[in-house]
Design an enzyme around this catalytic site. Structure first.
Site, PDB file in Angstrom:
ATOM      1  N   SER A   3       0.834  -1.210   0.000  1.00  0.00           N
ATOM      2  CA  SER A   3       0.000   0.000   0.000  1.00  0.00           C
ATOM      3  C   SER A   3       0.863   1.252   0.000  1.00  0.00           C
ATOM      4  CB  SER A   3      -0.886   0.000   1.252  1.00  0.00           C
ATOM      5  OG  SER A   3      -0.073  -0.019   2.410  1.00  0.00           O
ATOM      6  N   ASN A  13       0.075  -2.081  13.816  1.00  0.00           N
ATOM      7  CA  ASN A  13      -1.359  -1.875  14.046  1.00  0.00           C
ATOM      8  C   ASN A  13      -1.644  -0.581  14.808  1.00  0.00           C
ATOM      9  OD1 ASN A  13      -1.566  -4.297  12.818  1.00  0.00           O
ATOM     10  ND2 ASN A  13      -2.338  -5.441  14.581  1.00  0.00           N
ATOM     11  N   THR A  32     -40.549  27.125  -3.505  1.00  0.00           N
ATOM     12  CA  THR A  32     -40.783  25.794  -2.935  1.00  0.00           C
ATOM     13  C   THR A  32     -41.326  24.976  -4.089  1.00  0.00           C
ATOM     14  OG1 THR A  32     -43.043  26.287  -2.269  1.00  0.00           O
ATOM     15  CG2 THR A  32     -41.348  26.656  -0.600  1.00  0.00           C
ATOM     16  N   SER A  48     -19.230  24.553 -26.171  1.00  0.00           N
ATOM     17  CA  SER A  48     -19.617  23.291 -26.803  1.00  0.00           C
ATOM     18  C   SER A  48     -18.815  23.136 -28.084  1.00  0.00           C
ATOM     19  CB  SER A  48     -21.114  23.326 -27.117  1.00  0.00           C
ATOM     20  OG  SER A  48     -21.402  22.556 -28.259  1.00  0.00           O
ATOM     21  N   LYS A  64     -22.974  28.261 -26.900  1.00  0.00           N
ATOM     22  CA  LYS A  64     -23.093  27.711 -25.554  1.00  0.00           C
ATOM     23  C   LYS A  64     -22.078  28.238 -24.548  1.00  0.00           C
ATOM     24  CE  LYS A  64     -25.605  24.049 -25.070  1.00  0.00           C
ATOM     25  NZ  LYS A  64     -26.116  23.839 -23.784  1.00  0.00           N
ATOM     26  N   ASN A  67     -21.609  26.624 -20.869  1.00  0.00           N
ATOM     27  CA  ASN A  67     -22.174  25.602 -19.983  1.00  0.00           C
ATOM     28  C   ASN A  67     -21.574  25.647 -18.569  1.00  0.00           C
ATOM     29  OD1 ASN A  67     -23.762  24.536 -22.065  1.00  0.00           O
ATOM     30  ND2 ASN A  67     -22.071  23.256 -22.787  1.00  0.00           N
ATOM     31  N   GLU A 114     -21.662  21.209 -12.543  1.00  0.00           N
ATOM     32  CA  GLU A 114     -22.075  19.816 -12.760  1.00  0.00           C
ATOM     33  C   GLU A 114     -21.011  18.866 -12.211  1.00  0.00           C
ATOM     34  OE1 GLU A 114     -22.869  19.775 -17.000  1.00  0.00           O
ATOM     35  OE2 GLU A 114     -24.168  21.515 -16.740  1.00  0.00           O
ATOM     36  N   TYR A 133      -7.226  -6.178  14.530  1.00  0.00           N
ATOM     37  CA  TYR A 133      -6.786  -5.776  13.190  1.00  0.00           C
ATOM     38  C   TYR A 133      -6.996  -6.866  12.137  1.00  0.00           C
ATOM     39  CZ  TYR A 133      -4.131  -4.212   9.214  1.00  0.00           C
ATOM     40  OH  TYR A 133      -3.793  -3.839   7.935  1.00  0.00           O
ATOM     41  N   LYS A 163      -7.282   4.054   4.168  1.00  0.00           N
ATOM     42  CA  LYS A 163      -6.538   5.267   3.807  1.00  0.00           C
ATOM     43  C   LYS A 163      -6.841   5.723   2.388  1.00  0.00           C
ATOM     44  CE  LYS A 163      -3.154   3.025   5.586  1.00  0.00           C
ATOM     45  NZ  LYS A 163      -4.053   2.170   6.415  1.00  0.00           N
TER      46      LYS A 163
HETATM   47  N1  ARG Z   1      -0.293  -0.972   6.182  1.00  0.00           N
HETATM   48  C1  ARG Z   1      -1.084  -1.596   7.191  1.00  0.00           C
HETATM   49  C2  ARG Z   1      -2.466  -0.982   7.235  1.00  0.00           C
HETATM   50  O1  ARG Z   1      -2.614   0.114   6.874  1.00  0.00           O
HETATM   51  C3  ARG Z   1      -0.446  -1.437   8.525  1.00  0.00           C
HETATM   52  C4  ARG Z   1      -0.896  -2.417   9.523  1.00  0.00           C
HETATM   53  C5  ARG Z   1      -0.383  -3.752   9.197  1.00  0.00           C
HETATM   54  N2  ARG Z   1      -0.630  -4.699  10.199  1.00  0.00           N
HETATM   55  C6  ARG Z   1      -0.677  -6.019   9.952  1.00  0.00           C
HETATM   56  N3  ARG Z   1      -0.912  -6.760  10.957  1.00  0.00           N
HETATM   57  N4  ARG Z   1      -0.544  -6.504   8.748  1.00  0.00           N
HETATM   58  O2  ARG Z   1      -3.431  -1.576   7.612  1.00  0.00           O
END
Ligand code: ARG
Length: 464
Positions: free
Chosen positions: A29, A116, A161, A283, A289, A291, A296, A323, A331
């Site tokens: 990630s 965690n 209204t 347009s 136009k 717009n 939107e 966890y 995130k």
């Molecule tokens: N990158 C992980 C998350 O955002 C961090 C926590 C990872 N913990 C684990 N037990 N794999 O969730």
């Protein structure tokens, strides 16, 4: 997945085989959570300071680690840091780099903590700043709206209204309604700060730790109010993510309603406002136009923001506590909503700065649709001691009569009115003036000029 110096994974002493290629692809990630680098480093600095204070690590090791962390922060700030997918996330990327910079003593940094608790500590700090930034942008847009309101206290338009002309209002009264909406949004975001102010650091994986740590110290150092109470709940809790996503949803919903209203007012059929060329698009085929694409865009983006909120609710539904990897998506979801909302507020602010009320058209439309009928009914109640329901019925007959004659109420003569209600005198005709109508709504919160002026002053003072 996460390899240490001699190229085995951190958990290589336990897990003997390399992760499958597929898991390597989806399990990381870093491209998302690298946004948390500052918070992660502050969190680690506070953590090792606490470990030293508690005599868990030595003075030298603490200093070495802090030196390494500062170096890493600099590298990231200068774009010289190489984020690696194979190190999974921001926490492991930083830890791995720390090993490269200071050597084996980097291994002390993860004493008495887990990713965690680390990740949610970072995340709560990040959301706290994001919340303040959104509120700053809301202040900016409120200031813009106040400026336009001040100039339009006496700009009369129809209040709608069911999108039908209802009663006359000041344009500023509509604008000040938006100020109320954004003020509630600010309050909603601020209310979230309370839950965000409990520090997760030190609950470790889920049980707390056998080391003699001082969670109050790290909590204070990082600007939290207090440590969280229960270690299992702490690593499981993402309510603060939902709070933020709900607040963005509501604020975005407000933006979409305002956008829709402005789109309607800007339509050729209504033509109540004009948008400057800066905020419209043309347009490719129809040369005439202009717009309101940006409006939107705002209306549409609200869909994504709702989607994000529902994604998170769904991820959490039925998830046992503590966890789980499911939580990692929190995130990406929140960052996306935050980005969209911040942009949306700024875009709407820009649109307000580039919007002109078509005052004549507003007044014109306010003189249509028998908009002062309620004023006449009120007048009859006040001057001819009648119940409101009776006065309502008389006024309805007058409206029917005007409609038949194809006249506006203000075009009726006193003789015509008297035919329907003989008690009426020439005085009654005054109620058909829309400006008088607007200004007569002096009840608290009503659209009278004085009320609006006072409200604008009140907000100007409170916002600065
Ligand atoms: N990158 C992980 C998350 O955002 C961090 C926590 C990872 N913990 C684990 N037990 N794999 O969730």
């Amino acid at each position: 997945m996460v390899k240490n110096k001699n190229n085995t994974t951190i958990w290589g002493s336990r897990i003997k085989k390399d992760s499958s290629a597929l898991f390597k692809k989806v399990g990381n990630s870093i491209n998302i959570d690298k946004k948390l680098f500052k918070e992660d480093i502050s969190g680690s600095v506070a953590h090792v300071e606490m470990l030293f204070k508690q005599k868990i690590i030595s003075f030298q090791i603490k200093n070495k680690i802090i030196y390494g962390l500062k170096k890493i922060e600099n590298e990231i700030l200068k774009n010289k840091f190489e984020f690696k997918n194979e190190y999974e996330d921001i926490h492991m990327n930083i830890e791995k780099r720390l090993f490269q910079i200071i050597g084996e003593e980097a291994g002390y940094i993860h004493t008495a903590r887990s990713r965690n608790d680390q990740v949610i500590t970072d995340f709560k700090m990040w959301i706290t700043s994001a919340t303040k930034e959104i509120n700053q942008r809301l202040d900016d847009i409120i200031k813009t709206i106040l400026r336009i309101s001040e100039k339009n206290i006496k700009t009369v338009m129809p209040g709608f209204t069911h999108l039908k002309n209802a009663q006359a209002v000041s344009f500023a009264h509509y604008l000040m309604a938006y100020v109320e909406m954004f003020t509630r949004d600010k309050k909603r975001f601020s209310n979230n700060l309370e839950n965000l102010s409990e520090c997760p650091l030190g609950v470790a994986a889920l049980t707390g730790t056998s080391f003699n740590i001082d969670r109050h110290f790290t909590s204070k150092k990082l600007g939290f109010k207090k440590p969280t109470n229960n270690s299992i709940d702490t690593v499981a809790d993402r309510d603060f993510v939902l709070d933020f996503l709900y607040s963005t949803s509501t604020c975005s919903m407000h933006i979409s309603r305002i956008a829709e209203e402005l789109i309607i007012w800007n339509s050729d059929s209504f033509n109540l406002i004009t948008l400057s060329d800066k905020v419209v698009t043309g347009s490719s085929i129809m040369p005439q136009k202009k717009n309101p694409d940006l409006l939107e865009y705002l209306r549409g983006k609200t869909g994504s923001i709702y989607g994000n909120f529902f994604s998170m609710l769904t991820i959490l539904k039925g998830l046992p506590i503590s966890y789980f990897k499911d939580l990692q998506d929190d995130k990406e979801i929140l960052f996306r909503s935050n980005e969209i909302l911040k942009n949306s507020i700024s875009i709407l602010n820009e649109i307000f700065k580039n919007l002109k009320p078509n005052k004549n058209k507003m007044l014109d439309l306010a003189n249509n649709g028998y908009i002062t009928a309620t004023d006449l009914a009120d007048y009859i109640v006040r001057n001819h001691s009648m119940s409101f329901r009776k006065a309502y019925n008389i006024t309805a007959s007058i409206v029917n009569f005007a409609e038949k004659k194809n006249k506006k109420l203000s075009e009726l003569s006193i003789e015509e009115l008297k035919k329907i209600e003989p008690k009426l005198t020439i005085e009654a005709l005054k109620v058909f003036d829309v400006k008088n109508s607007v200004n007569s709504k002096k009840s608290y919160g009503g659209t009278s000029f004085d009320n609006i002026k006072k409200m604008i002053m009140k907000y100007k003072k409170s916002i600065k």
